[in-house]
Design an enzyme around this catalytic site. Structure first.
Site, PDB file in Angstrom:
ATOM      1  N   CYS A   7       0.867  -1.192   0.000  1.00  0.00           N
ATOM      2  CA  CYS A   7       0.000   0.000   0.000  1.00  0.00           C
ATOM      3  C   CYS A   7       0.896   1.230   0.000  1.00  0.00           C
ATOM      4  CB  CYS A   7      -0.963  -0.021   1.183  1.00  0.00           C
ATOM      5  SG  CYS A   7      -0.156   0.033   2.797  1.00  0.00           S
ATOM      6  N   ASN A  10       2.411   1.458   4.289  1.00  0.00           N
ATOM      7  CA  ASN A  10       2.729   0.192   4.976  1.00  0.00           C
ATOM      8  C   ASN A  10       2.450   0.267   6.482  1.00  0.00           C
ATOM      9  OD1 ASN A  10       5.656  -1.967   5.458  1.00  0.00           O
ATOM     10  ND2 ASN A  10       3.553  -2.564   5.060  1.00  0.00           N
ATOM     11  N   CYS A  12      -1.240   0.752   7.417  1.00  0.00           N
ATOM     12  CA  CYS A  12      -2.670   0.417   7.578  1.00  0.00           C
ATOM     13  C   CYS A  12      -3.048  -0.821   6.757  1.00  0.00           C
ATOM     14  CB  CYS A  12      -3.563   1.595   7.181  1.00  0.00           C
ATOM     15  SG  CYS A  12      -3.282   3.097   8.146  1.00  0.00           S
ATOM     16  N   ARG A  13      -3.181  -0.651   5.440  1.00  0.00           N
ATOM     17  CA  ARG A  13      -3.764  -1.721   4.633  1.00  0.00           C
ATOM     18  C   ARG A  13      -2.852  -2.924   4.419  1.00  0.00           C
ATOM     19  NH1 ARG A  13      -5.109   2.149  -0.180  1.00  0.00           N
ATOM     20  NH2 ARG A  13      -3.216   3.072   0.696  1.00  0.00           N
ATOM     21  N   SER A  14      -1.594  -2.684   3.976  1.00  0.00           N
ATOM     22  CA  SER A  14      -0.759  -3.862   3.650  1.00  0.00           C
ATOM     23  C   SER A  14      -0.322  -4.661   4.879  1.00  0.00           C
ATOM     24  CB  SER A  14       0.425  -3.489   2.744  1.00  0.00           C
ATOM     25  OG  SER A  14       1.271  -2.545   3.332  1.00  0.00           O
ATOM     26  N   ASP A 124      -8.041   3.654   1.266  1.00  0.00           N
ATOM     27  CA  ASP A 124      -7.127   4.179   2.282  1.00  0.00           C
ATOM     28  C   ASP A 124      -7.929   4.686   3.487  1.00  0.00           C
ATOM     29  OD1 ASP A 124      -5.319   5.596   3.764  1.00  0.00           O
ATOM     30  OD2 ASP A 124      -4.530   6.766   2.073  1.00  0.00           O
TER      31      ASP A 124
HETATM   32  P1  4NP Z   1      -1.723   2.781   4.158  1.00  0.00           P
HETATM   33  O1  4NP Z   1      -2.381   4.115   4.756  1.00  0.00           O
HETATM   34  O2  4NP Z   1      -1.228   3.142   2.783  1.00  0.00           O
HETATM   35  O3  4NP Z   1      -2.859   1.833   4.127  1.00  0.00           O
HETATM   36  O4  4NP Z   1      -0.618   2.385   5.108  1.00  0.00           O
HETATM   37  C1  4NP Z   1      -1.728   5.349   4.818  1.00  0.00           C
HETATM   38  C2  4NP Z   1      -0.823   5.600   5.810  1.00  0.00           C
HETATM   39  C3  4NP Z   1      -0.212   6.829   5.895  1.00  0.00           C
HETATM   40  C4  4NP Z   1      -0.517   7.817   4.971  1.00  0.00           C
HETATM   41  C5  4NP Z   1      -1.423   7.563   3.966  1.00  0.00           C
HETATM   42  C6  4NP Z   1      -2.035   6.321   3.891  1.00  0.00           C
HETATM   43  N1  4NP Z   1       0.096   9.079   5.083  1.00  0.00           N
HETATM   44  O5  4NP Z   1      -0.253   9.973   4.274  1.00  0.00           O
HETATM   45  O6  4NP Z   1       0.954   9.291   5.959  1.00  0.00           O
END
Ligand code: 4NP
Length: 158
Positions: A7, A10, A12-14, A124
Site C-alpha cells: 500500500c 505500509n 494500515c492496509r498492507s 485508504d
Molecule cells: P496505508 O495508509 O497506505 O494503508 O498504510 C496510509 C498511511 C499513511 C498515509 C497515507 C495512507 N500518510 O499519508 O501518511
C-alpha cells in the site's frame, strides 16, 4: 510461493493484509509453504509499527499486527516475490512505474481475488474514522479467501 502486499504507507492496509493472510494460512492451510511480507510505496512511516487503529481493529478479530514494521518496496522485491498485491490503483501504477516491464505480470490488485466484493480497491482508511478500518479488514478477509483458493489450485498443479 512468495507474496508481498503493498500500500502507500505500509502502516494500515498492507500490514493488515499480511496479518489477515498469515492468520488464514495458519488456521486453514499450515501445510502450504508461503513466504509473506508487506511494504509501502512511500517512505513516510519506515520503521514504524502499524497504525494503532489497524492494530486495534485486527486484534478484535484475533490478529496481532504489533510486531510488524513499515518498510519501503525495494528493487529486489520485483524478482523475489511471485505475487505483488497492490491495495489500490495508485499503488498498482506506482509499482509498475518502478519495475521492469518483464516483472509486471507479478503485480496485481488484491481485490482481484474477490471479484464478487463491493470494491475493486481497499480504500485508504488513514484520514477517515474507525469504520474505515473495519471495512479494510472486511475486504481483506474476502480477498484472502480467493487468494487461498488460488494457492490451493497452484499447489494441486505442482
Ligand atoms: P496505508 O495508509 O497506505 O494503508 O498504510 C496510509 C498511511 C499513511 C498515509 C497515507 C495512507 N500518510 O499519508 O501518511
Amino acid at each position: 510461493m512468495r507474496i508481498l502486499f503493498v500500500c502507500l504507507g505500509n502502516i494500515c492496509r498492507s500490514p493488515s493484509a499480511e496479518g489477515v493472510f498469515r492468520h488464514v494460512l495458519a488456521s486453514r492451510a499450515p501445510e502450504l509453504q508461503v513466504e509473506i511480507d508487506s511494504a509501502g510505496t512511500h517512505d513516510y512511516h519506515i520503521g514504524s509499527p502499524p497504525d494503532r487503529r489497524s492494530i486495534a481493529a485486527a486484534k478484535r478479530r484475533g490478529i496481532d499486527l504489533s510486531s510488524l514494521r513499515a518498510r519501503l518496496v525495494a528493487a529486489e522485491d520485483f524478482t523475489h516475490y511471485d505475487l505483488i498485491l497492490a491495495m489500490d490503483d495508485e499503488n498498482l501504477q506506482e509499482l509498475r512505474r518502478r519495475s521492469p516491464a518483464a516483472q509486471h505480470h507479478r503485480i496485481r490488485l488484491m481485490m482481484e481475488f474477490a471479484p464478487q466484493a463491493a470494491s475493486r480497491h481497499v480504500p485508504d482508511p488513514y484520514y477517515g474514522g474507525a469504520q474505515g478500518f473495519e471495512e479494510v479488514l472486511d475486504l481483506l478477509e474476502e480477498a484472502a479467501e480467493g487468494l487461498l483458493a488460488e494457492l490451493f489450485r497452484l499447489d494441486a498443479k505442482r
